[in-house]
Design a protein around this motif. Sequence first.
Motif, short mmCIF file in Angstrom:
data_model
loop_
_atom_site.label_atom_id
_atom_site.label_comp_id
_atom_site.label_asym_id
_atom_site.label_seq_id
_atom_site.Cartn_x
_atom_site.Cartn_y
_atom_site.Cartn_z
N PHE A 164 59.50 58.40 59.30
CA PHE A 164 59.81 56.99 59.04
C PHE A 164 58.72 56.23 58.32
CE2 PHE A 164 62.27 58.26 62.72
CZ PHE A 164 63.53 57.77 62.43
N HIS A 165 57.48 56.64 58.44
CA HIS A 165 56.35 55.83 57.99
C HIS A 165 55.66 56.41 56.74
CE1 HIS A 165 56.80 55.16 62.37
NE2 HIS A 165 56.74 53.91 61.96
N PRO A 166 55.29 55.52 55.81
CA PRO A 166 54.57 55.98 54.61
C PRO A 166 53.22 56.59 54.99
CG PRO A 166 55.34 53.71 54.34
CD PRO A 166 55.56 54.08 55.78
N SER A 167 52.75 57.49 54.13
CA SER A 167 51.43 58.08 54.34
C SER A 167 50.36 57.05 53.99
CB SER A 167 51.26 59.31 53.45
OG SER A 167 51.26 58.91 52.09
N GLU A 168 49.13 57.35 54.36
CA GLU A 168 48.02 56.47 54.03
C GLU A 168 47.91 56.31 52.50
OE1 GLU A 168 43.16 56.22 54.60
OE2 GLU A 168 44.32 57.58 55.86
N ALA A 169 48.12 57.39 51.77
CA ALA A 169 48.05 57.33 50.31
C ALA A 169 49.14 56.43 49.73
CB ALA A 169 48.16 58.74 49.71
N ALA A 170 50.35 56.51 50.28
CA ALA A 170 51.44 55.65 49.80
C ALA A 170 51.17 54.20 50.17
CB ALA A 170 52.76 56.11 50.40
N ASN A 171 50.67 53.96 51.39
CA ASN A 171 50.32 52.59 51.78
C ASN A 171 49.24 52.02 50.88
OD1 ASN A 171 52.03 51.87 53.93
ND2 ASN A 171 50.87 53.16 55.34
N GLU A 172 48.29 52.86 50.49
CA GLU A 172 47.22 52.40 49.61
C GLU A 172 47.78 51.98 48.25
OE1 GLU A 172 43.39 54.36 47.43
OE2 GLU A 172 43.63 54.78 49.57
N LYS A 173 48.68 52.77 47.70
CA LYS A 173 49.30 52.41 46.41
C LYS A 173 50.11 51.12 46.54
CE LYS A 173 49.38 56.66 43.83
NZ LYS A 173 48.44 56.29 42.82
N LEU A 174 50.85 50.99 47.64
CA LEU A 174 51.61 49.77 47.87
C LEU A 174 50.69 48.55 47.99
CD1 LEU A 174 54.23 51.09 50.44
CD2 LEU A 174 54.71 50.30 48.11
N ALA A 175 49.61 48.71 48.74
CA ALA A 175 48.66 47.61 48.92
C ALA A 175 48.01 47.22 47.59
CB ALA A 175 47.60 47.99 49.95
N GLN A 176 47.61 48.21 46.81
CA GLN A 176 47.03 47.92 45.50
C GLN A 176 48.00 47.14 44.63
OE1 GLN A 176 46.04 51.82 44.08
NE2 GLN A 176 44.03 51.85 45.08
N SER A 177 49.25 47.54 44.66
CA SER A 177 50.28 46.86 43.88
C SER A 177 50.46 45.42 44.35
CB SER A 177 51.59 47.63 43.98
OG SER A 177 52.61 46.95 43.29
N LEU A 178 50.53 45.23 45.67
CA LEU A 178 50.69 43.88 46.21
C LEU A 178 49.49 43.00 45.90
CD1 LEU A 178 52.31 44.71 49.66
CD2 LEU A 178 53.41 43.60 47.69
N LEU A 179 48.29 43.56 46.03
CA LEU A 179 47.08 42.80 45.70
C LEU A 179 47.07 42.40 44.23
CD1 LEU A 179 44.30 44.66 47.70
CD2 LEU A 179 45.06 42.31 48.01
N GLN A 180 47.43 43.32 43.37
CA GLN A 180 47.45 43.03 41.93
C GLN A 180 48.45 41.93 41.63
OE1 GLN A 180 45.29 44.16 39.57
NE2 GLN A 180 46.28 42.56 38.41
N GLN A 181 49.61 41.98 42.28
CA GLN A 181 50.60 40.92 42.08
C GLN A 181 50.05 39.58 42.53
OE1 GLN A 181 54.50 41.83 43.65
NE2 GLN A 181 54.25 43.99 43.11
N GLY A 182 49.33 39.59 43.65
CA GLY A 182 48.71 38.36 44.14
C GLY A 182 47.68 37.82 43.16
N PHE A 183 46.84 38.71 42.62
CA PHE A 183 45.84 38.29 41.65
C PHE A 183 46.50 37.71 40.39
CE2 PHE A 183 42.90 41.65 43.58
CZ PHE A 183 42.33 40.73 44.44
N ASP A 184 47.59 38.35 39.98
CA ASP A 184 48.30 37.86 38.80
C ASP A 184 48.86 36.46 39.03
OD1 ASP A 184 47.74 40.21 37.48
OD2 ASP A 184 49.73 41.08 37.76
N LEU A 185 49.24 36.16 40.26
CA LEU A 185 49.80 34.84 40.56
C LEU A 185 48.74 33.73 40.50
CD1 LEU A 185 52.15 35.69 43.55
CD2 LEU A 185 52.84 35.05 41.22
N ILE A 186 47.50 34.08 40.84
CA ILE A 186 46.46 33.04 40.88
C ILE A 186 45.59 33.01 39.64
CG2 ILE A 186 46.35 32.92 43.39
CD1 ILE A 186 43.87 34.69 43.28
N SER A 187 45.74 33.97 38.75
CA SER A 187 44.89 33.97 37.55
C SER A 187 45.64 33.45 36.35
CB SER A 187 44.36 35.36 37.28
OG SER A 187 45.41 36.28 37.08
#
Length: 122
Positions: free
Chosen positions: A99-122
């Motif tokens: 049911f749960h993503p691996s640490e590597a998949a979570n890391e890619k998801l987190a990087q993507s979400l962080l990048q989207q957040g940075f794009d919103l404020i820059s």
Amino acid sequence: MYEQNLYSMGAKKIGVTTLPPTGCLPAAITLFGRGSNQCVARLNQDAVFFNSKLNRTSGFFESRRACCGTGTIETSFLCNVRSIGTCSNATQYVFWDGFHPSEAANEKLAQSLLQQGFDLIS
């Protein structure tokens, strides 16, 4: 070409996921099963082919089977590094357990979400 059309229509971020066994969908069996109640092998083979190509582009080796145990149903306390059959390199798997993503998949998801957040404020 399709990406440009989508972009011109307002799409800014596009996510691509793996396909399930599309030949086992009720509609696929009804439309292409030729009267049988069995999965349509040709459609499942197409999904496997697509998923293998997608996996090569994302750096993950396996997206249909989890790393832990049999890779199908284990979860929670039933799933740990000592479980029989657990893979030796979880970084190549999208899912840690059934049911749960691996640490590597979570890391890619987190990087993507962080990048989207940075794009919103820059």
